[in-house]
Design a protein around this motif. Sequence first.
Motif, short mmCIF file in Angstrom:
data_model
loop_
_atom_site.label_atom_id
_atom_site.label_comp_id
_atom_site.label_asym_id
_atom_site.label_seq_id
_atom_site.Cartn_x
_atom_site.Cartn_y
_atom_site.Cartn_z
N TRP A 1 -1.78 -17.05 45.83
CA TRP A 1 -0.88 -17.74 46.75
C TRP A 1 0.34 -18.29 45.99
O TRP A 1 1.49 -18.09 46.40
CB TRP A 1 -1.63 -18.85 47.46
N GLY A 2 0.11 -18.96 44.88
CA GLY A 2 1.20 -19.51 44.09
C GLY A 2 2.10 -18.43 43.50
O GLY A 2 3.32 -18.59 43.45
N ALA A 3 1.51 -17.34 43.04
CA ALA A 3 2.31 -16.23 42.49
C ALA A 3 3.18 -15.61 43.57
O ALA A 3 4.35 -15.29 43.32
CB ALA A 3 1.38 -15.18 41.88
N ARG A 4 2.64 -15.47 44.77
CA ARG A 4 3.43 -14.91 45.88
C ARG A 4 4.59 -15.81 46.22
O ARG A 4 5.73 -15.35 46.40
CB ARG A 4 2.54 -14.69 47.11
N VAL A 5 4.35 -17.12 46.30
CA VAL A 5 5.42 -18.07 46.60
C VAL A 5 6.48 -18.03 45.50
O VAL A 5 7.68 -18.03 45.78
CB VAL A 5 4.86 -19.50 46.76
N PHE A 6 6.05 -17.95 44.24
CA PHE A 6 6.99 -17.90 43.12
C PHE A 6 7.85 -16.65 43.18
O PHE A 6 9.08 -16.72 43.06
CB PHE A 6 6.23 -17.96 41.80
N VAL A 7 7.23 -15.49 43.37
CA VAL A 7 7.98 -14.23 43.39
C VAL A 7 8.95 -14.22 44.57
O VAL A 7 10.11 -13.81 44.43
CB VAL A 7 7.02 -13.02 43.43
N GLU A 8 8.49 -14.68 45.73
CA GLU A 8 9.38 -14.71 46.89
C GLU A 8 10.54 -15.67 46.70
O GLU A 8 11.64 -15.43 47.20
CB GLU A 8 8.60 -15.08 48.15
N SER A 9 10.32 -16.76 45.97
CA SER A 9 11.41 -17.71 45.76
C SER A 9 12.43 -17.20 44.74
O SER A 9 13.57 -17.63 44.74
CB SER A 9 10.86 -19.06 45.30
N LYS A 10 12.03 -16.30 43.86
CA LYS A 10 12.94 -15.77 42.84
C LYS A 10 13.67 -14.51 43.28
O LYS A 10 14.64 -14.12 42.64
CB LYS A 10 12.17 -15.48 41.54
N ASN A 11 13.20 -13.86 44.32
CA ASN A 11 13.84 -12.64 44.82
C ASN A 11 14.56 -12.93 46.13
O ASN A 11 13.93 -13.38 47.09
CB ASN A 11 12.80 -11.53 45.04
N PRO A 12 15.85 -12.67 46.19
CA PRO A 12 16.57 -12.93 47.43
C PRO A 12 16.14 -11.95 48.52
O PRO A 12 15.71 -10.83 48.22
CB PRO A 12 18.03 -12.73 47.04
N PRO A 13 16.27 -12.34 49.77
CA PRO A 13 15.93 -11.40 50.85
C PRO A 13 16.93 -10.24 50.86
O PRO A 13 18.05 -10.37 50.37
CB PRO A 13 16.05 -12.25 52.12
N PRO A 14 16.53 -9.10 51.40
CA PRO A 14 17.44 -7.95 51.44
C PRO A 14 18.66 -8.25 52.32
O PRO A 14 18.57 -8.97 53.30
CB PRO A 14 16.60 -6.82 52.01
N MET A 15 19.78 -7.66 51.93
CA MET A 15 21.00 -7.85 52.72
C MET A 15 20.90 -7.05 54.01
O MET A 15 20.36 -5.95 54.04
CB MET A 15 22.21 -7.36 51.93
N PRO A 16 21.40 -7.61 55.11
CA PRO A 16 21.40 -6.83 56.36
C PRO A 16 22.35 -5.63 56.24
O PRO A 16 23.31 -5.65 55.48
CB PRO A 16 21.88 -7.84 57.41
N TRP A 17 22.07 -4.61 57.01
CA TRP A 17 22.82 -3.37 56.91
C TRP A 17 24.30 -3.56 57.25
O TRP A 17 25.16 -2.85 56.74
CB TRP A 17 22.21 -2.30 57.81
N TRP A 18 24.61 -4.52 58.11
CA TRP A 18 25.99 -4.68 58.53
C TRP A 18 26.88 -5.39 57.49
O TRP A 18 28.10 -5.36 57.59
CB TRP A 18 26.09 -5.40 59.87
N SER A 19 26.28 -5.98 56.48
CA SER A 19 27.10 -6.68 55.49
C SER A 19 27.19 -5.94 54.16
O SER A 19 27.68 -6.46 53.19
CB SER A 19 26.54 -8.09 55.25
N ARG A 20 26.72 -4.70 54.13
CA ARG A 20 26.77 -3.92 52.88
C ARG A 20 28.11 -3.29 52.68
O ARG A 20 28.87 -2.93 53.44
CB ARG A 20 25.69 -2.84 52.89
#
Length: 106
Positions: A87-106
Amino acid sequence: MTPDHAALQLWPVAASVKAVETDELILAFTVLTLALTVPVFVAITWFALRYREGSEADRSPSGIRSNLIEISWMLIPFLLTLVFFVWGARVFVESKNPPPMPWWSR
């Protein structure tokens, strides 16, 4: 004082998206730690008082041994702490990786 009063809050207001999940992880791990350590300290105290030197007690080995109890009292806490590690590793990895950019802003 109402239940929502700032003095009664355990943590400040969430400053990020992951703050709430991080707070829940910390609180759950604290509860797990208490659940695993309090019984040990109670048992230590009980046995120290019950079998202290000078008291009448049968101290001969009983000969009773259960491998199931030996394995379970080691395996259950290990699995519980492993769940918290994942659980802690998942929270850590998710906090260090930004969410993917939406297709309309690429």
